[in-house]
Scaffold this motif. Structure first.
Motif, PDB file in Angstrom:
ATOM      1  N   GLU A 239       0.821  -1.219   0.000  1.00 47.86           N
ATOM      2  CA  GLU A 239       0.000   0.000   0.000  1.00 47.86           C
ATOM      3  C   GLU A 239       0.852   1.265   0.000  1.00 47.86           C
ATOM      4  O   GLU A 239       0.317   2.370  -0.047  1.00 47.86           O
ATOM      5  N   LYS A 240       2.176   1.106   0.043  1.00 49.93           N
ATOM      6  CA  LYS A 240       3.075   2.266   0.141  1.00 49.93           C
ATOM      7  C   LYS A 240       4.216   2.192  -0.872  1.00 49.93           C
ATOM      8  O   LYS A 240       5.360   2.488  -0.557  1.00 49.93           O
TER       9      LYS A 240
ATOM     10  N   ASN B 242       5.965   3.623  -4.120  1.00 50.31           N
ATOM     11  CA  ASN B 242       6.049   4.776  -5.016  1.00 50.31           C
ATOM     12  C   ASN B 242       6.150   4.310  -6.463  1.00 50.31           C
ATOM     13  O   ASN B 242       6.831   3.325  -6.760  1.00 50.31           O
TER      14      ASN B 242
ATOM     15  N   SER C 261       3.480   9.011  -8.422  1.00 49.99           N
ATOM     16  CA  SER C 261       2.381   8.727  -7.519  1.00 49.99           C
ATOM     17  C   SER C 261       2.749   7.485  -6.716  1.00 49.99           C
ATOM     18  O   SER C 261       3.919   7.267  -6.430  1.00 49.99           O
TER      19      SER C 261
ATOM     20  N   THR D  62       0.943   3.513  -4.804  1.00 44.55           N
ATOM     21  CA  THR D  62      -0.209   2.677  -4.475  1.00 44.55           C
ATOM     22  C   THR D  62      -1.031   3.280  -3.344  1.00 44.55           C
ATOM     23  O   THR D  62      -2.205   2.941  -3.188  1.00 44.55           O
ATOM     24  N   PHE D  63      -0.454   4.184  -2.592  1.00 46.42           N
ATOM     25  CA  PHE D  63      -1.183   4.880  -1.524  1.00 46.42           C
ATOM     26  C   PHE D  63      -2.296   5.763  -2.087  1.00 46.42           C
ATOM     27  O   PHE D  63      -3.167   6.206  -1.351  1.00 46.42           O
ATOM     28  N   ASN D  64      -2.299   6.006  -3.396  1.00 48.96           N
ATOM     29  CA  ASN D  64      -3.347   6.792  -4.052  1.00 48.96           C
ATOM     30  C   ASN D  64      -4.412   5.933  -4.736  1.00 48.96           C
ATOM     31  O   ASN D  64      -5.292   6.467  -5.414  1.00 48.96           O
TER      32      ASN D  64
ATOM     33  N   PRO E  30      -7.796   3.635  -4.944  1.00 49.64           N
ATOM     34  CA  PRO E  30      -9.046   3.711  -4.185  1.00 49.64           C
ATOM     35  C   PRO E  30      -9.297   2.517  -3.272  1.00 49.64           C
ATOM     36  O   PRO E  30     -10.091   2.618  -2.337  1.00 49.64           O
TER      37      PRO E  30
ATOM     38  N   PRO F  84      -2.818   4.713 -10.175  1.00 42.41           N
ATOM     39  CA  PRO F  84      -3.079   5.816  -9.247  1.00 42.41           C
ATOM     40  C   PRO F  84      -2.542   7.153  -9.770  1.00 42.41           C
ATOM     41  O   PRO F  84      -1.606   7.731  -9.224  1.00 42.41           O
ATOM     42  N   GLY F  85      -3.114   7.613 -10.882  1.00 41.32           N
ATOM     43  CA  GLY F  85      -2.638   8.863 -11.462  1.00 41.32           C
ATOM     44  C   GLY F  85      -1.318   8.709 -12.180  1.00 41.32           C
ATOM     45  O   GLY F  85      -0.501   9.624 -12.211  1.00 41.32           O
ATOM     46  N   THR F  86      -1.102   7.534 -12.771  1.00 42.87           N
ATOM     47  CA  THR F  86       0.177   7.257 -13.435  1.00 42.87           C
ATOM     48  C   THR F  86       0.039   7.154 -14.947  1.00 42.87           C
ATOM     49  O   THR F  86       0.791   6.454 -15.603  1.00 42.87           O
TER      50      THR F  86
END
Length: 146
Positions: free
Chosen positions: A70-71, A73, A86, A88-90, A92, A119-121
């Motif tokens: 979950e963390k 980069n 971004s 994986t912390f981003n 949903p 996630p915004g990538t």
């Protein structure tokens, strides 16, 4: 294209619970989720846009020592220029929630891949571009657009 964390399944998984989901994970790798936007205009189901030859490169290997998926980069570079940064912390949902959801509908087998989402990538690319997707703790997947 989009840079994503990909989960590699270790053993048969169906109807997983949150408590047992991670026991079915072998490790993680990098996915380049290629989308041909031009095909989306003529294919309402997006099959042609997402399933072309050489779409969804994976690699460079399976990392089994990611302590917290979950963390992670994620950095996407096109021709050496950072286009997205971004992680994986981003996302949903968590990796566990993703596996629980997917195994409600299908049975996963050893070696299957579950992509966790972008996630915004997102980065637009053109033929000839060199795409590098780096995930912290895993490495870098390099692909050339043809």
């Amino acid at each position: 294209m989009e840079g994503e964390l990909a989960v590699v399944i270790r053993k048969r998984a169906a109807g997983l619970t949150t408590e047992e989901a991670m026991d079915h994970v072998l490790g993680y790798t990098i996915a380049n989720d290629v989308t041909n936007a031009d095909q989306g205009l003529i294919d309402e189901k997006l099959f042609q846009a997402k399933a072309g030859i050489n779409y969804t490169p994976l690699g460079p290997w399976i990392e089994t020592d990611i302590r917290d998926p979950e963390k992670v980069n994620i950095t996407v570079r096109v021709n050496g220029e950072v286009r997205a940064n971004s992680g994986t912390f981003n996302l949903p949902t968590s990796v566990v929630d993703c596996l629980v959801y997917v195994t409600r509908w299908t049975t996963l087998k050893p070696g299957d891949i579950v992509m966790t989402g972008a996630p915004g990538t997102f980065a637009a690319v053109n033929p000839g571009d060199c795409v590098q997707i780096s995930l912290e703790g895993i490495g870098t997947l390099t692909s050339t657009v043809v």
